[in-house]
Design an enzyme around this catalytic site. Structure first.
Site, short mmCIF file in Angstrom:
data_model
loop_
_atom_site.label_atom_id
_atom_site.label_comp_id
_atom_site.label_asym_id
_atom_site.label_seq_id
_atom_site.Cartn_x
_atom_site.Cartn_y
_atom_site.Cartn_z
N SER A 271 0.72 -1.16 0.05
CA SER A 271 0.09 -0.07 0.08
C SER A 271 0.89 1.34 0.05
O SER A 271 2.00 1.26 0.52
CB SER A 271 -0.89 -0.04 1.33
OG SER A 271 -1.39 1.24 1.57
N TYR B 251 -2.24 -0.06 9.94
CA TYR B 251 -2.35 -0.79 8.67
C TYR B 251 -1.26 -0.85 7.89
O TYR B 251 -0.58 -1.85 7.24
CB TYR B 251 -3.61 -0.14 7.92
CG TYR B 251 -3.72 -0.49 6.44
CD1 TYR B 251 -4.08 -1.88 6.24
CD2 TYR B 251 -3.21 0.45 5.39
CE1 TYR B 251 -4.13 -1.96 4.83
CE2 TYR B 251 -3.58 0.13 4.24
CZ TYR B 251 -4.00 -1.13 3.73
OH TYR B 251 -4.09 -1.42 2.56
#
Length: 340
Positions: free
Chosen positions: A130, A155
């Site tokens: 990501s 995350y």
């Protein structure tokens, strides 16, 4: 399964759905898995799955990545050539309130995939990372050759951990791995927790939208079809060791092992206020804006350096937000008209 079979995890997810659609058209045999959790509307996931099941070269199994026995059985039953790991607990903001979900799915689950790949002689593992791994970095555009050691959400830390875990397996077991840092993916069948979905729904209902950092945000919004195209091109491009790699001056994007990392982004940051304007134009309705400060875990700007991607597979994402948002809104109006 015939050779050139691919396992895609997170098959009922947003990117998984678009990728599998593309791979089936390219003639691959696809096995998809998903745990169909309720992080967001399960009916949307089931709709995607029903569409995918119309492909004769697709089969689905409901399996959780954390089910070690189930994952290993799946690999034994199918002689996969490639694996694409898209399954993960997604969302920066959700990680502030549900941290344990990220360790279970993104670390424990990914370890099961790595172990299964190692023991089943997979030719290439491609996995989702990501843009959030860039964390506190402010040098633009974000380059895969820069260090990413300052994540600002769990995350992001879990995705950075995936890259480190993949490198370990590439180094120890000669498993070719390629990590893909996606930049703010959007498009039809998108996730209901993403800005485009939330904004469209709220504007249509006459409700206010939350605009963080008082709108002073830029995102490298990337259309989902461009993401799927980038992944599809990279699957057969098996990661190779970099002969010029040096431990004296280590390049984070390559290695002495068969390990690579790429950005997949539109390479064209868009101001959040312009993004909202395009939604308003497509809907023919103005947004009621609730201006808020920057939220914990968020970054003011993302911008992908995609030189390596272009060099490796001769592809540059190029779908404009005008086209992409238009396609999403056409889908949204059609899908929810049917569902009412």
């Amino acid at each position: 399964m015939q050779s050139n079979s691919i396992l895609v995890t997170g098959a009922a997810g947003f990117i998984g759905f678009h990728l599998i659609t593309k791979l089936c058209k390219l003639g691959y045999n696809i096995v998809g898995i998903d745990n169909l959790n309720d992080y967001y509307d399960v009916n949307l996931k089931k709709t995607r799955l029903e569409i995918l099941k119309a492909n004769p070269n697709f089969e689905f199994h409901q399996v959780d990545l954390t089910n070690q026995k189930g994952i290993h059985q799946l690999f034994e039953d199918h002689q996969f050539t490639y694996v694409v790991n898209l399954a993960a607990q997604a969302g920066v903001r959700y990680s502030l309130t549900h941290p344990h979900a990220y360790l279970e799915s993104n670390l424990h689950g990914f370890l099961n995939i790595l172990e299964a790949c190692r023991h089943n002689h997979i030719k290439h593992l491609v996995y989702a990372s990501s843009s959030s791994v860039y964390g506190a970095n402010t040098k633009m555009p974000f380059s895969v050759h820069d260090n990413v050691d300052h994540p600002i959400s769990l995350y992001a830390a879990s995705k950075k951990s995936n890259e480190l875990m993949a490198h370990t397996y590439s180094a120890l077991f000669n498993l070719p791995t390629t990590g893909l840092r996606f930049f703010t993916v959007y498009g039809p069948y998108g996730r209901p927790d993403m800005a485009l979905f939330l904004f469209t729904k709220a504007i249509l209902e006459g409700k206010p939208i939350d605009v963080y950092n008082n709108g002073k945000m830029k995102r490298d919004f990337t259309y989902v079809e461009d993401i799927a195209e980038g992944i599809a091109r990279l699957i057969p491009k098996i990661a190779q060791p970099n002969a010029a790699w040096s431990g004296m001056n280590p390049d984070p994007a390559t290695s002495f092992a068969p390990y690579r990392v790429f950005n997949i982004g539109n390479n064209q940051p868009v101001e959040l206020m312009r993004f909202i304007e395009v939604i308003e134009e497509k809907l023919g309705k103005k947004a009621i804006k609730n201006m808020l400060p920057l939220q914990d875990g968020d970054v003011p700007q993302t911008y992908a350096d995609i030189d390596d991607l272009i060099r490796e597979v001769d592809f540059k994402p190029a779908t404009s937000i005008e086209v992409g948002i238009g396609n999403f809104i056409d889908w949204y109006l059609s899908y929810y008209a049917v569902k009412k």
